[in-house]
Scaffold this motif. Structure first.
Motif, PDB file in Angstrom:
ATOM      1  N   ASP A  75       0.888  -1.027   0.032  1.00  0.00           N
ATOM      2  CA  ASP A  75       0.087   0.137   0.001  1.00  0.00           C
ATOM      3  C   ASP A  75       0.916   1.271  -0.138  1.00  0.00           C
ATOM      4  O   ASP A  75       1.578   1.645   1.068  1.00  0.00           O
ATOM      5  N   LYS A  76       1.026   2.041  -1.297  1.00  0.00           N
ATOM      6  CA  LYS A  76       1.908   2.980  -1.278  1.00  0.00           C
ATOM      7  C   LYS A  76       1.253   4.309  -1.725  1.00  0.00           C
ATOM      8  O   LYS A  76       0.328   3.967  -2.583  1.00  0.00           O
ATOM      9  N   GLN A  77       1.693   5.473  -1.308  1.00  0.00           N
ATOM     10  CA  GLN A  77       1.119   6.533  -1.895  1.00  0.00           C
ATOM     11  C   GLN A  77       2.107   7.525  -1.960  1.00  0.00           C
ATOM     12  O   GLN A  77       3.023   7.754  -1.081  1.00  0.00           O
ATOM     13  N   GLU A  78       2.174   8.424  -3.201  1.00  0.00           N
ATOM     14  CA  GLU A  78       2.912   9.500  -3.295  1.00  0.00           C
ATOM     15  C   GLU A  78       2.215  10.696  -3.524  1.00  0.00           C
ATOM     16  O   GLU A  78       1.293  10.901  -4.333  1.00  0.00           O
ATOM     17  N   ALA A  79       2.547  11.946  -2.722  1.00  0.00           N
ATOM     18  CA  ALA A  79       1.883  13.074  -3.280  1.00  0.00           C
ATOM     19  C   ALA A  79       2.556  14.230  -3.277  1.00  0.00           C
ATOM     20  O   ALA A  79       3.651  14.419  -2.483  1.00  0.00           O
ATOM     21  N   ASP A  80       2.082  15.219  -4.134  1.00  0.00           N
ATOM     22  CA  ASP A  80       3.096  16.489  -4.187  1.00  0.00           C
ATOM     23  C   ASP A  80       1.907  17.648  -4.313  1.00  0.00           C
ATOM     24  O   ASP A  80       0.907  17.541  -4.856  1.00  0.00           O
ATOM     25  N   GLY A  81       2.430  18.754  -3.691  1.00  0.00           N
ATOM     26  CA  GLY A  81       1.576  19.948  -3.766  1.00  0.00           C
ATOM     27  C   GLY A  81       2.548  21.246  -3.685  1.00  0.00           C
ATOM     28  O   GLY A  81       3.380  21.202  -2.944  1.00  0.00           O
ATOM     29  N   TRP A  82       1.929  22.015  -4.049  1.00  0.00           N
ATOM     30  CA  TRP A  82       2.513  23.718  -3.990  1.00  0.00           C
ATOM     31  C   TRP A  82       1.208  24.729  -3.658  1.00  0.00           C
ATOM     32  O   TRP A  82       0.209  24.437  -3.988  1.00  0.00           O
ATOM     33  N   MET A  83       1.760  25.552  -2.984  1.00  0.00           N
ATOM     34  CA  MET A  83       0.860  26.844  -2.765  1.00  0.00           C
ATOM     35  C   MET A  83       1.475  28.226  -2.717  1.00  0.00           C
ATOM     36  O   MET A  83       2.446  28.124  -2.262  1.00  0.00           O
ATOM     37  N   LEU A  84       1.108  29.069  -3.362  1.00  0.00           N
ATOM     38  CA  LEU A  84       1.560  30.582  -3.514  1.00  0.00           C
ATOM     39  C   LEU A  84       0.700  31.387  -2.574  1.00  0.00           C
ATOM     40  O   LEU A  84      -0.453  31.533  -2.385  1.00  0.00           O
ATOM     41  N   ALA A  85       1.515  31.931  -1.672  1.00  0.00           N
ATOM     42  CA  ALA A  85       1.032  32.637  -0.355  1.00  0.00           C
ATOM     43  C   ALA A  85       1.582  34.068  -0.237  1.00  0.00           C
ATOM     44  O   ALA A  85       2.557  34.204  -0.754  1.00  0.00           O
ATOM     45  N   GLN A  86       0.757  34.908   0.220  1.00  0.00           N
ATOM     46  CA  GLN A  86       0.993  36.339   0.793  1.00  0.00           C
ATOM     47  C   GLN A  86       0.719  36.396   2.079  1.00  0.00           C
ATOM     48  O   GLN A  86      -0.504  36.767   2.226  1.00  0.00           O
ATOM     49  N   ASP A  87       1.754  36.974   2.956  1.00  0.00           N
ATOM     50  CA  ASP A  87       1.290  36.997   4.417  1.00  0.00           C
ATOM     51  C   ASP A  87       0.822  35.656   4.792  1.00  0.00           C
ATOM     52  O   ASP A  87       1.404  34.713   4.633  1.00  0.00           O
ATOM     53  N   HIS A  88      -0.490  35.682   5.272  1.00  0.00           N
ATOM     54  CA  HIS A  88      -1.330  34.558   5.527  1.00  0.00           C
ATOM     55  C   HIS A  88      -2.269  33.993   4.804  1.00  0.00           C
ATOM     56  O   HIS A  88      -3.422  33.093   5.167  1.00  0.00           O
ATOM     57  N   SER A  89      -2.253  34.628   3.456  1.00  0.00           N
ATOM     58  CA  SER A  89      -3.252  34.291   2.463  1.00  0.00           C
ATOM     59  C   SER A  89      -2.851  33.403   1.395  1.00  0.00           C
ATOM     60  O   SER A  89      -1.964  33.626   0.859  1.00  0.00           O
ATOM     61  N   VAL A  90      -3.810  32.354   0.930  1.00  0.00           N
ATOM     62  CA  VAL A  90      -3.409  31.387  -0.147  1.00  0.00           C
ATOM     63  C   VAL A  90      -3.671  32.053  -1.327  1.00  0.00           C
ATOM     64  O   VAL A  90      -5.162  32.241  -1.538  1.00  0.00           O
ATOM     65  N   LEU A  91      -2.904  32.253  -2.297  1.00  0.00           N
ATOM     66  CA  LEU A  91      -3.242  32.779  -3.880  1.00  0.00           C
ATOM     67  C   LEU A  91      -3.672  31.759  -4.665  1.00  0.00           C
ATOM     68  O   LEU A  91      -4.807  32.010  -5.334  1.00  0.00           O
ATOM     69  N   GLU A 148      -1.961  -3.269  -3.507  1.00  0.00           N
ATOM     70  CA  GLU A 148      -1.636  -4.602  -4.293  1.00  0.00           C
ATOM     71  C   GLU A 148      -1.717  -5.805  -3.179  1.00  0.00           C
ATOM     72  O   GLU A 148      -0.908  -5.642  -2.184  1.00  0.00           O
ATOM     73  N   TYR A 149      -2.354  -6.794  -3.430  1.00  0.00           N
ATOM     74  CA  TYR A 149      -2.462  -7.939  -2.874  1.00  0.00           C
ATOM     75  C   TYR A 149      -2.298  -9.369  -3.467  1.00  0.00           C
ATOM     76  O   TYR A 149      -2.813  -9.238  -4.624  1.00  0.00           O
ATOM     77  N   GLY A 150      -1.349 -10.078  -3.120  1.00  0.00           N
ATOM     78  CA  GLY A 150      -1.364 -11.367  -3.672  1.00  0.00           C
ATOM     79  C   GLY A 150      -0.970 -12.746  -2.900  1.00  0.00           C
ATOM     80  O   GLY A 150      -0.416 -12.531  -1.859  1.00  0.00           O
TER      81      GLY A 150
END
Length: 272
Positions: A210-226, A237-239
């Motif tokens: 059981d494998k998970q890969e995640a990527d993310g980004w966010m552009l912020a100004q002060d404490h607000s996410v733009l 997978e199970y076998g």
């Protein structure tokens, strides 16, 4: 047998503890308290456990004895820092061996249990604290062997279990224009399990991924996410000796890009 699970929000680790070798202590007609905890952990670490009991329907009274107990634990720490950069590493290991016999309607049986656990944790800060690494890995190896007689001369059944639980988190902060900054994070965590059982002429083998890969980004100004974006890729997978089931799902910004299921009819060779 006791099954334990870590209820912390950042982990879903679980473990099995075989209590059969300790029946020589538990069958004394007295009250006993069984507790679980985290060695060298914080006092409010959340753990729960379930106790599983199998009764012998053909035996009203039985006897048992603990033959051997060995426990070894090691913990090491290493850290270095300069300004906002630094490295912090913890390595821990625990090895235990237990054996005991019990008289039952199936005869005199000796249960031997060995457990080996390893844990590594690395936290690293670079680029004046703007880039952070978190790497952790837990390895487990367990052997349960049931033999006949008090000396355990003839092996009746044997089970081996191996597991790995790696996790990696990398975050970095990139400054931008007009007092903005971009926060980038990548996460990868997995669960690998492999089991092999032998009893007489019967053999059972299975594995789980059981494998998970995640990527993310966010552009912020002060404490607000733009703005921002995130994607996730997950594989389950199970076998076993009869069939193999695999499912891979890919998602981006809440939209499922692909969802593929594969099924086979035989256990293929599996190694980590």
């Amino acid at each position: 047998m006791v099954t334990m699970r870590d209820q912390s929000c950042h982990s879903q680790w679980y473990s099995l503890v075989e209590l059969t070798p300790f029946l020589g202590i538990l069958l004394d007609r007295k009250s006993h308290e069984i507790g679980v905890g985290v060695t060298d952990g914080i006092s409010f670490w959340l753990i729960d456990a379930n106790l599983h009991i199998w009764l012998d329907p053909n035996s009203d009274i039985t006897s048992a004895k603990v033959v051997n107990q060995v426990k070894e634990t090691s913990i090491s720490r290493d850290y270095s820092s300069q300004s906002l950069n630094g490295t912090f590493e913890i390595k821990a290991g625990r090895t235990s061996y237990f054996s005991g016999w019990v008289n039952s309607s199936f005869g005199n049986l000796t249960t031997y249990v060995s457990n080996e656990n390893e844990f590594n944790s690395l936290v690293k800060f670079t680029n004046n604290g703007n880039k952070k690494y978190v790497l952790m890995n837990t390895n487990q190896n367990r052997l349960v062997k049931i033999s006949s007689g008090e000396q355990g001369d003839g092996i009746i059944s044997q089970e081996t279990y191996e597991s790995k639980y790696p996790i990696q988190v990398i975050t970095k902060t990139v400054p931008g224009e007009n007092d903005t900054y971009t926060l980038i994070t990548s996460l990868s965590h997995s669960l690998y399990e492999k089991q092999h059982c032998e009893s007489g002429n019967e053999v059972h083998a299975s594995y789980l991924i059981d494998k998970q890969e995640a990527d993310g980004w966010m552009l912020a100004q002060d404490h607000s996410v733009l703005s921002g974006s995130a994607s996730t890729w997950q594989r389950y997978e199970y076998g076993d000796e009869d069939s193999v089931y695999s499912r891979v799902v890919q998602v981006k910004d809440g939209v499922i890009l692909s969802d593929n299921v594969t099924e086979g009819s035989a256990l293929r060779h599996f190694s980590w």
